[in-house]
Design an enzyme around this catalytic site. Structure first.
Site, PDB file in Angstrom:
ATOM      1  N   CYS A   7      69.002  49.281  44.971  1.00 25.70           N
ATOM      2  CA  CYS A   7      68.479  48.150  45.763  1.00 25.70           C
ATOM      3  C   CYS A   7      68.899  46.785  45.225  1.00 25.70           C
ATOM      4  O   CYS A   7      69.049  45.840  45.996  1.00 25.70           O
ATOM      5  CB  CYS A   7      66.963  48.239  45.898  1.00 25.70           C
ATOM      6  SG  CYS A   7      66.091  48.498  44.354  1.00 25.70           S
ATOM      7  N   LYS A  36      56.460  57.617  42.596  1.00 21.93           N
ATOM      8  CA  LYS A  36      56.574  56.178  42.801  1.00 21.93           C
ATOM      9  C   LYS A  36      56.119  55.874  44.221  1.00 21.93           C
ATOM     10  O   LYS A  36      56.690  56.387  45.193  1.00 21.93           O
ATOM     11  CB  LYS A  36      58.023  55.744  42.591  1.00 21.93           C
ATOM     12  CG  LYS A  36      58.250  54.266  42.867  1.00 21.93           C
ATOM     13  CD  LYS A  36      59.670  53.867  42.522  1.00 21.93           C
ATOM     14  CE  LYS A  36      59.939  52.427  42.914  1.00 21.93           C
ATOM     15  NZ  LYS A  36      61.310  52.024  42.613  1.00 21.93           N
ATOM     16  N   LYS A  62      53.850  55.454  39.059  1.00 22.62           N
ATOM     17  CA  LYS A  62      54.078  54.025  39.275  1.00 22.62           C
ATOM     18  C   LYS A  62      53.595  53.620  40.650  1.00 22.62           C
ATOM     19  O   LYS A  62      53.908  54.320  41.610  1.00 22.62           O
ATOM     20  CB  LYS A  62      55.578  53.756  39.146  1.00 22.62           C
ATOM     21  CG  LYS A  62      55.989  52.336  39.471  1.00 22.62           C
ATOM     22  CD  LYS A  62      57.490  52.231  39.533  1.00 22.62           C
ATOM     23  CE  LYS A  62      57.858  50.843  40.010  1.00 22.62           C
ATOM     24  NZ  LYS A  62      59.260  50.652  40.173  1.00 22.62           N
TER      25      LYS A  62
HETATM   26  C1  PBG Z   1      63.999  49.692  41.925  1.00 24.31           C
HETATM   27  C2  PBG Z   1      62.738  49.375  41.219  1.00 24.31           C
HETATM   28  C3  PBG Z   1      61.632  48.648  41.686  1.00 24.31           C
HETATM   29  C4  PBG Z   1      60.757  48.566  40.618  1.00 24.31           C
HETATM   30  C5  PBG Z   1      61.318  49.273  39.557  1.00 24.31           C
HETATM   31  N1  PBG Z   1      62.544  49.784  39.961  1.00 24.31           N
HETATM   32  C6  PBG Z   1      61.377  47.955  42.962  1.00 24.31           C
HETATM   33  C7  PBG Z   1      61.251  48.657  44.234  1.00 24.31           C
HETATM   34  O1  PBG Z   1      61.234  49.883  44.307  1.00 24.31           O
HETATM   35  O2  PBG Z   1      61.193  47.925  45.228  1.00 24.31           O
HETATM   36  C8  PBG Z   1      59.455  47.836  40.636  1.00 24.31           C
HETATM   37  C9  PBG Z   1      59.085  47.224  39.350  1.00 24.31           C
HETATM   38  C10 PBG Z   1      57.988  46.218  39.412  1.00 24.31           C
HETATM   39  O3  PBG Z   1      57.458  45.857  40.479  1.00 24.31           O
HETATM   40  O4  PBG Z   1      57.643  45.757  38.331  1.00 24.31           O
HETATM   41  N2  PBG Z   1      63.854  50.654  42.911  1.00 24.31           N
HETATM   42 ZN    ZN Z   2      65.516  50.696  44.408  1.00 24.81          ZN
END
Ligand code: PBG
Ligand code: ZN
Length: 321
Positions: free
Chosen positions: A120, A193, A246
């Site tokens: 991303c 996640k 997470k």
């Molecule tokens: C990438 C990623 C994200 C986070 C960690 N790796 C963002 C998302 O999935 O949009 C979030 C970390 C945070 O909010 O501290 N995919």
């Molecule tokens: Zn991502």
């Protein structure tokens, strides 16, 4: 029963309370996220995360050394590339920001270096996978993840942490690593996640908000916890060395259930939005700094073995060991 039993006896003094405390935050178990941005000349504050900065490659070495001096043992690296495209090709550039930062970290410090593996930050559409006709193609994405994993491992990353929530990502990366002789590179799987509103501030930091739609076709629905157990179970079968839940504080039930069911080292990621909410409330005087310790402790009490938190540096600066 009262009056023979008096719960307050073991709460009488600070020493007594320390003596009976069930949970302790061990610095060895903390992981500090670090952002490297190829577009910067100077360190830059993240607006929505007061106190947290992104660093240009030229300055990240010094920052990592300062973290180590404060007692930080582990970092999780994120990158913002100069160039974004549909395939996220900068992510596997051997001279990319993360790759170079890993090398720097391994040369200059003895930190354990973890790398977040996702697309991303690198795609022009901001999704975590390869998009075909507005749909994220799972299996084509895995091929790109394999390339990123190899480039991180070649740079010397100790732990690779795939966060894109594609099906089969752990197995695919494990196989790619092993085929290239990186059988000692560990995988920390972002297993459960959730598609969380708490990622907002992070997306500002790495400019990774999705250009269309949302992440709900790959990240988990926050209404589910049994599904999280299936995700974790699959990642273990695919070869994960460590598993993760997470975000953290809104998901303590999930952490606790994962601890009960699985024996692998369990990480929790206290994400950007958790940091921002707490930090902002402290800055505005609504709560005092002890709220940070209460929050961090809650995650360990729930059963996490390690904690990724933007407060790791604050903890080392402010809490006596
Ligand atoms: C990438 C990623 C994200 C986070 C960690 N790796 C963002 C998302 O999935 O949009 C979030 C970390 C945070 O909010 O501290 N995919
Ligand atoms: Zn991502």
């Amino acid at each position: 029963m009262f009056p023979a039993t008096r719960m307050r006896r073991t709460r009488t003094t600070p020493r007594m309370r320390d003596l009976v405390a069930e949970t302790r935050i061990d610095p060895s178990k903390l992981i500090m996220p670090v952002f490297v941005d190829e577009n910067l000349k100077n360190m830059a504050p993240i607006n929505s995360m007061p106190g947290i900065y992104t660093y240009p490659l030229e300055m990240v070495g010094k920052y990592l050394e300062s973290l180590e001096t404060k007692g930080i043992r582990n970092i999780l690296l994120f990158g913002v590339p100069a160039h974004k495209d549909a395939m996220g090709s900068s992510a596997y550039d051997p001279n990319g920001g993360v790759q170079k930062a890993v090398k720097l970290a391994k040369e200059k410090t003895s930190l354990t270096v973890m790398t977040d593996l996702c697309l991303c930050e690198y795609t022009d559409h901001g999704h975590c996978g390869i998009v075909e006709k507005s749909v994220i193609n799972n299996d084509r994405t895995l091929d790109v993840y394999d390339r990123i994993a190899l480039s991180y491992a070649e740079s010397g990353s100790d732990v690779i942490a795939p966060s894109g929530m594609m099906d089969g990502q752990v197995g695919s990366i494990r196989k790619a690593l092993d085929q290239s002789g990186f059988n000692n590179t560990s995988i920390l799987a972002y297993s459960a996640k959730y598609s969380s509103n708490l990622f907002g501030p992070f997306r500002e930091a790495v400019k990774s908000a999705p250009g269309f739609g949302d992440r709900k076709t790959y990240q988990m629905d926050w209404r589910n916890s049994r599904e999280a157990m299936r995700e974790i179970d699959l990642d273990i079968k695919e070869g994960a060395d460590m598993i993760m839940v997470k975000p953290a504080i809104f998901y303590l039930d999930v952490i606790s259930e994962a601890r009960r069911r699985f024996d692998l080292p369990l990480a929790a990621y206290s994400v950007s939005g958790e940091y921002s909410m707490i930090k902002k409330a402290i800055l505005d005087g609504y709560m005092n700094e002890n709220i940070i310790l209460e929050g961090m402790t809650s995650v360990f009490r729930a059963g996490a073995d390690m904690l990724i938190t933007y407060f790791a540096e604050w903890f080392m600066e402010n809490v006596e060991q």
